[in-house]
Design a protein around this motif. Structure first.
Motif, PDB file in Angstrom:
ATOM      1  N   LYS A  49      20.323 -48.789   7.418  1.00 58.76           N
ATOM      2  CA  LYS A  49      20.549 -48.191   8.733  1.00 58.76           C
ATOM      3  C   LYS A  49      19.927 -49.056   9.830  1.00 58.76           C
ATOM      4  O   LYS A  49      18.841 -49.599   9.651  1.00 58.76           O
ATOM      5  N   PRO A  50      20.618 -49.170  10.957  1.00 56.84           N
ATOM      6  CA  PRO A  50      20.013 -49.911  12.075  1.00 56.84           C
ATOM      7  C   PRO A  50      18.857 -49.117  12.667  1.00 56.84           C
ATOM      8  O   PRO A  50      18.829 -47.887  12.596  1.00 56.84           O
ATOM      9  N   ILE A  51      17.906 -49.825  13.249  1.00 54.20           N
ATOM     10  CA  ILE A  51      16.759 -49.140  13.825  1.00 54.20           C
ATOM     11  C   ILE A  51      17.107 -48.587  15.199  1.00 54.20           C
ATOM     12  O   ILE A  51      17.937 -49.158  15.924  1.00 54.20           O
ATOM     13  N   ASP A  52      16.511 -47.484  15.546  1.00 59.41           N
ATOM     14  CA  ASP A  52      16.762 -46.820  16.818  1.00 59.41           C
ATOM     15  C   ASP A  52      16.245 -47.698  17.966  1.00 59.41           C
ATOM     16  O   ASP A  52      15.046 -47.911  18.110  1.00 59.41           O
ATOM     17  N   ALA A  53      17.171 -48.207  18.769  1.00 62.30           N
ATOM     18  CA  ALA A  53      16.801 -49.121  19.850  1.00 62.30           C
ATOM     19  C   ALA A  53      16.011 -48.429  20.952  1.00 62.30           C
ATOM     20  O   ALA A  53      15.347 -49.081  21.761  1.00 62.30           O
ATOM     21  N   SER A  54      16.078 -47.110  20.998  1.00 67.64           N
ATOM     22  CA  SER A  54      15.378 -46.369  22.062  1.00 67.64           C
ATOM     23  C   SER A  54      13.916 -46.092  21.726  1.00 67.64           C
ATOM     24  O   SER A  54      13.207 -45.481  22.514  1.00 67.64           O
ATOM     25  N   SER A  55      13.491 -46.519  20.538  1.00 72.62           N
ATOM     26  CA  SER A  55      12.096 -46.281  20.149  1.00 72.62           C
ATOM     27  C   SER A  55      11.154 -46.960  21.129  1.00 72.62           C
ATOM     28  O   SER A  55      11.458 -48.012  21.699  1.00 72.62           O
TER      29      SER A  55
END
Length: 438
Positions: A275-281
């Motif tokens: 899964k791609p990592i959440d860019a909004s983190s």
């Protein structure tokens, strides 16, 4: 410091190590079942050599212990897939710690490390990636990874500190003895018995242990550190027959020192389902002050425990004083030439030989009697108690334990005295131990 702890990190390296750790623990739990650990090591012995701080720890009934071991197998599976992670990790931590605390005979530095790492997984978020957990992958605070990294470096560094002693540096022991044993069953006997091999492993091992932490933490030397650590642990796996999963777990742990973003790109080439990592983190994740204090206290303890032997006189490898929980790894060998306990019955002027096997002792416990003298005191007290139940009163319990230590000529371990009357404790000097002949 708080800024370093709160930096956000991709969780993929921690998650990958979670899988490696789970596989290693699965291997360990299968091994425990295979060797009938519960019966042979926990319920058969009538005497258990407890730690001073854990005298209250006793084995449960056989059926419950068997269920606990089976539970270790199940918890390992949950750790691998990242399901019920916290519950599984806490179960591994408490159950495995309990089993190890029952008897000193089962202590091993890598098993102690396993307990600590299981506890780490219980308080960190290693299921954010490479798990069955639903939803997008979120960043984790840097301290989740740093906790593991620092602990692993402590293991190596104190392993090196322990090697700074005359036996290791001058007598080249126990390396000479270990290589000689390995050479006896190897086609490489000529190489293993050479001075070059002895010097390389002795001084190479010392330098590696002391420097590897710095190499791994310092980015320009990290690749060199990773390669050196791989070679070191492969050699350990080949040299030693009794360290089981340890070198493989330590090799797997090296992933923690790789930049997570770099590792995600690398592994993503082979596992497209990642899964791609959440860019909004967030770039930083607030860390509670209690966490900072807790980490500080924990590492102060970890840095202090391995040094407590300095409070006592004598060679700690020989006396066994303050040797546990100190990362003193593979720095001694012993060959037991005599192991006898006897009851001196002064009323009848007779010497009654004691069959130690009659107490249900296993090989590991018998070996401990010649390695850690305090266990001989516990054994002597158990022998006295048994003798008194048979009506004997005017008695003494003595031991003749002759040991060759790090290649030296064999000598007696215990003094000629009533061991059942010796006061043994955390701060008591081991005056009942014969001084090591250099």
């Amino acid at each position: 410091m708080k800024n370093i702890l709160s930096q956000s990190k991709d969780p993929i390296t921690l998650s990958f190590f979670r899988i490696i750790f789970g596989i290693c623990f699965l291997w360990e739990s299968i091994y425990l079942i295979k060797i009938n650990f519960v019966t042979v090591f926990l319920t058969n012995p009538q005497v258990h050599f407890n730690y001073d701080f854990a005298e209250f720890v006793k084995p449960l009934p056989s059926g419950l212990l068997s269920l606990l071991v089976i539970g270790l197998f199940a918890a390992s599976l949950f750790l691998i897939i990242g399901k019920y992670l916290k519950v599984a990790a806490w179960y591994l931590f408490f159950t495995f710690s309990y089993i190890l605390l029952i008897d000193k005979a089962y202590y091993n530095n890598h098993l102690y490390l396993i307990c600590l790492l299981a506890g780490f997984f219980a308080i960190t978020s290693s299921d954010e990636s490479l798990s069955v957990k639903k939803g997008s992958v979120k960043h984790i605070p840097n301290w989740h990874i740093l906790l593991f990294q620092i602990q692993l470096v402590i293991v190596y560094f104190y392993g090196g500190i322990a090697k700074i002693n005359p036996d290791w540096l001058v007598r080249m022991e126990p390396v000479k003895t270990i290589l000689a044993q390995k050479a006896a069953n190897s086609a490489l006997d000529t190489i293993l018995l050479s001075d070059a091999a002895v010097y390389f492993i002795s001084y190479g091992g010392l330098v590696f242990d002391l420097l590897i932490g710095f190499l791994l933490f310092y980015r320009p030397t990290r690749k060199l550190g990773l390669i050196a650590a791989l070679i070191f642990n492969i050699m350990n796996a080949w040299l030693f027959d009794d360290i089981n999963i340890f070198p493989f777990m330590m090799m797997g742990a090296l992933v923690l020192f790789i930049e997570p973003d770099t590792f995600r790109k690398f592994i993503g080439q082979y596992i497209t389902s990642i899964k791609p990592i959440d860019a909004s983190s967030k770039s930083t994740i607030p860390v509670d002050q209690k966490v900072v204090i807790g980490l500080a206290i924990y590492f102060i303890i970890q840095l202090s425990l391995p040094l407590r032997h300095l409070l006592f006189e004598g060679n700690t490898e020989w006396t066994g004083k303050a040797q546990y929980f100190s990362w003193r790894m593979k720095i001694q060998t012993r060959k037991t030439e005599q192991l006898e306990f006897a009851v001196m019955n002064y009323d009848k002027k007779e010497v009654i030989a004691v069959d130690l096997r009659s107490f249900g002792l296993n090989d590991d416990q018998l070996r401990l009697l010649s390695m850690h003298p305090e266990t001989g005191i516990k054994m002597a007290k158990a022998i006295r108690e048994t003798a008194e139940k048979k009506g004997l009163r005017n008695i003494e319990v003595k031991a003749k334990v002759k040991v060759s230590f790090n290649g030296r000529p064999a000598q007696m371990l215990y003094k000629d005295m009533d061991l059942s009357k010796v006061k043994e404790g955390v701060f008591e000097p081991r005056e009942y131990v014969v001084e090591l002949k250099e």
